[in-house]
Design a protein around this motif. Structure first.
Motif, PDB file in Angstrom:
ATOM      1  N   GLU A  72       0.806  -1.220   0.000  1.00 44.29           N
ATOM      2  CA  GLU A  72       0.000   0.000   0.000  1.00 44.29           C
ATOM      3  C   GLU A  72       0.838   1.270   0.000  1.00 44.29           C
ATOM      4  O   GLU A  72       0.352   2.319  -0.393  1.00 44.29           O
ATOM      5  N   PHE A  73       2.101   1.185   0.478  1.00 41.05           N
ATOM      6  CA  PHE A  73       2.919   2.391   0.610  1.00 41.05           C
ATOM      7  C   PHE A  73       4.345   2.179   0.115  1.00 41.05           C
ATOM      8  O   PHE A  73       4.892   1.093   0.222  1.00 41.05           O
ATOM      9  N   PHE A  74       4.916   3.266  -0.376  1.00 45.52           N
ATOM     10  CA  PHE A  74       6.330   3.394  -0.711  1.00 45.52           C
ATOM     11  C   PHE A  74       6.957   4.142   0.460  1.00 45.52           C
ATOM     12  O   PHE A  74       6.334   5.042   1.026  1.00 45.52           O
ATOM     13  N   TYR A  75       8.165   3.792   0.860  1.00 50.93           N
ATOM     14  CA  TYR A  75       8.815   4.380   2.024  1.00 50.93           C
ATOM     15  C   TYR A  75      10.179   4.974   1.671  1.00 50.93           C
ATOM     16  O   TYR A  75      10.907   4.405   0.865  1.00 50.93           O
ATOM     17  N   GLY A 106       9.771  -0.578  -0.989  1.00 48.94           N
ATOM     18  CA  GLY A 106       8.334  -0.792  -1.072  1.00 48.94           C
ATOM     19  C   GLY A 106       7.735  -0.583  -2.443  1.00 48.94           C
ATOM     20  O   GLY A 106       6.557  -0.867  -2.660  1.00 48.94           O
ATOM     21  N   GLU A 107       8.519  -0.107  -3.402  1.00 48.97           N
ATOM     22  CA  GLU A 107       7.956   0.204  -4.709  1.00 48.97           C
ATOM     23  C   GLU A 107       7.640  -1.028  -5.549  1.00 48.97           C
ATOM     24  O   GLU A 107       6.761  -0.992  -6.399  1.00 48.97           O
ATOM     25  N   LEU A 108       8.330  -2.139  -5.312  1.00 53.22           N
ATOM     26  CA  LEU A 108       8.088  -3.333  -6.129  1.00 53.22           C
ATOM     27  C   LEU A 108       6.628  -3.769  -6.064  1.00 53.22           C
ATOM     28  O   LEU A 108       6.030  -4.125  -7.076  1.00 53.22           O
ATOM     29  N   ALA A 109       6.054  -3.741  -4.870  1.00 53.67           N
ATOM     30  CA  ALA A 109       4.662  -4.177  -4.704  1.00 53.67           C
ATOM     31  C   ALA A 109       3.661  -3.161  -5.227  1.00 53.67           C
ATOM     32  O   ALA A 109       2.475  -3.479  -5.378  1.00 53.67           O
ATOM     33  N   LEU A 110       4.100  -1.940  -5.528  1.00 51.53           N
ATOM     34  CA  LEU A 110       3.179  -0.912  -6.005  1.00 51.53           C
ATOM     35  C   LEU A 110       3.153  -0.805  -7.524  1.00 51.53           C
ATOM     36  O   LEU A 110       2.335  -0.086  -8.082  1.00 51.53           O
ATOM     37  N   THR A 116       2.443  -8.290  -4.431  1.00 52.90           N
ATOM     38  CA  THR A 116       2.625  -8.376  -2.987  1.00 52.90           C
ATOM     39  C   THR A 116       4.073  -8.031  -2.625  1.00 52.90           C
ATOM     40  O   THR A 116       4.933  -7.952  -3.492  1.00 52.90           O
ATOM     41  N   ARG A 117       4.299  -7.849  -1.363  1.00 57.15           N
ATOM     42  CA  ARG A 117       5.625  -7.501  -0.872  1.00 57.15           C
ATOM     43  C   ARG A 117       6.603  -8.644  -1.138  1.00 57.15           C
ATOM     44  O   ARG A 117       6.312  -9.798  -0.856  1.00 57.15           O
ATOM     45  N   GLY A 118       7.767  -8.280  -1.650  1.00 57.04           N
ATOM     46  CA  GLY A 118       8.789  -9.267  -1.984  1.00 57.04           C
ATOM     47  C   GLY A 118       9.754  -9.537  -0.857  1.00 57.04           C
ATOM     48  O   GLY A 118      10.642 -10.383  -0.986  1.00 57.04           O
ATOM     49  N   ALA A 119       9.609  -8.832   0.253  1.00 49.52           N
ATOM     50  CA  ALA A 119      10.511  -8.984   1.391  1.00 49.52           C
ATOM     51  C   ALA A 119       9.786  -8.571   2.661  1.00 49.52           C
ATOM     52  O   ALA A 119       8.731  -7.935   2.611  1.00 49.52           O
ATOM     53  N   THR A 120      10.370  -8.942   3.791  1.00 51.06           N
ATOM     54  CA  THR A 120       9.902  -8.498   5.099  1.00 51.06           C
ATOM     55  C   THR A 120      10.830  -7.375   5.552  1.00 51.06           C
ATOM     56  O   THR A 120      12.051  -7.489   5.422  1.00 51.06           O
TER      57      THR A 120
END
Length: 159
Positions: A72-75, A106-110, A116-120
């Motif tokens: 949901e967000f880029f950081y 965070g941009e990969l998932a956006l 979805t998120r590729g990492a934790t």
């Protein structure tokens, strides 16, 4: 001085984007200009970005998101550091990177709806972030960040 700039930056970030003054936007632009791919944007695009960014704080040890979560967000890291973990097929998590002030994630998932998120991501210490929601990210940054995505994907796959 540095303390005064930090105070002004926090005040600008805590204001709802619609209430930011031109001085607030200029203050935030100096922060964003430290981010690698943002430096390549035009001044107008950077200023537009500053009008939309949000602010988040996370404490040491706090998980921002997990691999597989919807994005949901880029950081952008303003202060502190975060660890990046990738889960292998056996379910074990491996530390693959630590990100610091000025780094973004965070941009990969956006990039596409449904990604979805590729990492934790876990805060290594108390952290502050600039954030940008999916819709605003798509409107402003998608084209520019596609250039830097291949570098991150290559790094994540090589670890």
């Amino acid at each position: 001085n540095a303390q005064e700039r930090l105070r002004l930056r926090r005040e600008a970030l805590l204001k709802p984007p619609a209430r930011r003054t031109e001085a607030d936007v200029v203050q935030l632009e100096t922060v964003l200009s430290r981010v690698k791919f943002v430096r390549e944007l035009t001044m107008k695009t950077r200023m537009d970005l500053c009008k939309l960014t949000g602010y988040a704080r996370h404490g040491a040890g706090e998980t921002l998101f997990r691999q597989g979560d919807p994005g949901e967000f880029f950081y952008v890291v303003l202060s502190g550091s975060v660890d990046v973990f990738i889960r292998d097929p056996g379910g074990r998590e491996h530390l693959v990177a630590t990100l610091f002030n000025g780094d973004s994630f965070g941009e990969l998932a956006l990039m596409q709806e449904g990604n979805t998120r590729g990492a934790t991501i876990v805060a290594k210490e108390d952290c502050e972030f600039l954030t940008l929601g999916r819709e605003d990210y798509g409107a402003i940054l998608r084209t520019q960040s596609e250039k830097s995505i291949s570098e991150k994907v290559a790094h994540l796959r090589s670890t």
